[in-house]
Design a protein around this motif. Structure first.
Motif, mmCIF file in Angstrom:
data_model
loop_
_atom_site.group_PDB
_atom_site.id
_atom_site.type_symbol
_atom_site.label_atom_id
_atom_site.label_comp_id
_atom_site.label_asym_id
_atom_site.label_seq_id
_atom_site.Cartn_x
_atom_site.Cartn_y
_atom_site.Cartn_z
ATOM 1 N N THR A 14 47.239 26.438 50.774
ATOM 2 C CA THR A 14 46.005 25.844 51.090
ATOM 3 C C THR A 14 46.307 24.380 51.156
ATOM 4 O O THR A 14 45.873 23.567 52.014
ATOM 5 C CB THR A 14 44.809 26.046 49.984
ATOM 6 O OG1 THR A 14 44.639 27.383 49.924
ATOM 7 C CG2 THR A 14 43.706 25.453 50.527
ATOM 8 N N ALA B 53 39.876 26.378 46.397
ATOM 9 C CA ALA B 53 40.288 27.455 46.799
ATOM 10 C C ALA B 53 40.889 28.648 45.889
ATOM 11 O O ALA B 53 40.582 29.700 45.684
ATOM 12 C CB ALA B 53 41.205 27.480 48.101
ATOM 13 N N GLY B 54 41.741 28.015 45.076
ATOM 14 C CA GLY B 54 42.386 29.037 44.074
ATOM 15 C C GLY B 54 41.298 29.431 43.068
ATOM 16 O O GLY B 54 41.483 30.423 42.566
ATOM 17 N N GLY C 277 38.007 29.534 43.245
ATOM 18 C CA GLY C 277 37.197 30.663 43.914
ATOM 19 C C GLY C 277 37.851 31.850 44.072
ATOM 20 O O GLY C 277 37.043 32.974 43.767
ATOM 21 N N ILE C 278 38.971 32.020 44.277
ATOM 22 C CA ILE C 278 39.932 33.423 44.335
ATOM 23 C C ILE C 278 39.717 33.800 42.885
ATOM 24 O O ILE C 278 39.508 35.189 42.492
ATOM 25 C CB ILE C 278 40.925 33.377 44.744
ATOM 26 C CG1 ILE C 278 41.136 32.889 46.342
ATOM 27 C CG2 ILE C 278 42.004 34.480 44.564
ATOM 28 C CD1 ILE C 278 42.327 32.581 46.949
ATOM 29 N N VAL C 279 40.074 33.070 41.866
ATOM 30 C CA VAL C 279 40.191 33.562 40.507
ATOM 31 C C VAL C 279 38.626 33.870 39.941
ATOM 32 O O VAL C 279 38.690 34.949 39.359
ATOM 33 C CB VAL C 279 40.819 32.405 39.659
ATOM 34 C CG1 VAL C 279 40.501 32.785 38.011
ATOM 35 C CG2 VAL C 279 42.106 32.168 39.715
ATOM 36 N N SER D 123 36.267 34.745 41.963
ATOM 37 C CA SER D 123 35.668 36.008 42.624
ATOM 38 C C SER D 123 36.116 37.438 41.966
ATOM 39 O O SER D 123 35.012 38.514 42.312
ATOM 40 C CB SER D 123 36.473 35.970 43.953
ATOM 41 O OG SER D 123 37.867 36.538 43.968
ATOM 42 N N ILE D 124 36.813 37.547 41.112
ATOM 43 C CA ILE D 124 37.188 38.684 40.441
ATOM 44 C C ILE D 124 35.857 39.251 39.640
ATOM 45 O O ILE D 124 35.682 40.337 39.227
ATOM 46 C CB ILE D 124 38.345 38.840 39.607
ATOM 47 C CG1 ILE D 124 38.270 37.906 38.438
ATOM 48 C CG2 ILE D 124 39.370 38.705 40.374
ATOM 49 C CD1 ILE D 124 39.417 38.152 37.425
ATOM 50 N N VAL E 32 32.043 32.102 40.629
ATOM 51 C CA VAL E 32 32.907 31.762 41.768
ATOM 52 C C VAL E 32 32.749 29.912 42.020
ATOM 53 O O VAL E 32 33.590 29.346 41.899
ATOM 54 C CB VAL E 32 32.701 32.618 42.927
ATOM 55 C CG1 VAL E 32 33.274 31.993 44.107
ATOM 56 C CG2 VAL E 32 32.900 33.871 42.825
ATOM 57 N N ALA F 298 35.726 27.470 41.016
ATOM 58 C CA ALA F 298 36.093 26.613 42.027
ATOM 59 C C ALA F 298 36.058 25.327 41.889
ATOM 60 O O ALA F 298 37.063 24.326 42.027
ATOM 61 C CB ALA F 298 35.307 27.065 43.413
#
Length: 99
Positions: free
Chosen positions: A2, A25-26, A28-30, A32-33, A40, A44
């Motif tokens: 990113t 971005a990272g 948000g991904i972490v 999102s679990i 989220v 983020a």
């Protein structure tokens, strides 16, 4: 990835904004679990701020880099020399002199 995409989108400009967006971005991904939008968003924002602050502070985040290198490389003097402050404290508190 990113951060590199941000650099490419901003004409190869390298600054803390790229790290902020990549961290968000990272994070948000972490986050999102969990499946919860609040988590989220929080992860983020938190990761983005952390990554931007690391990018802004640079490689030397310690106050005294010379002393830090001295400690990191474990260079110790041949003989221990007591500081005047420690000697004064030992004189003031004789029951603790052997600690």
């Amino acid at each position: 990835a990113t951060e590199c995409a941000m650099e490419a989108a901003r004409n190869e400009k390298r600054d803390a904004w790229n790290s902020l967006v990549a961290g968000m971005a990272g994070g948000g991904i972490v986050g999102s679990i969990t499946g919860r939008p609040q988590v989220v968003a929080a992860t983020a924002i938190g990761m983005g701020i952390l990554m931007a602050s690391v990018d802004l502070t640079g490689a030397t985040t310690v106050y005294d880099e010379k002393e830090n290198a001295f400690k990191r490389n474990a260079i110790l003097p041949e003989t221990h020399v007591e500081s005047p402050t420690l000697a004064e404290l030992k004189g003031k508190f004789p029951f603790c002199k052997d600690l």
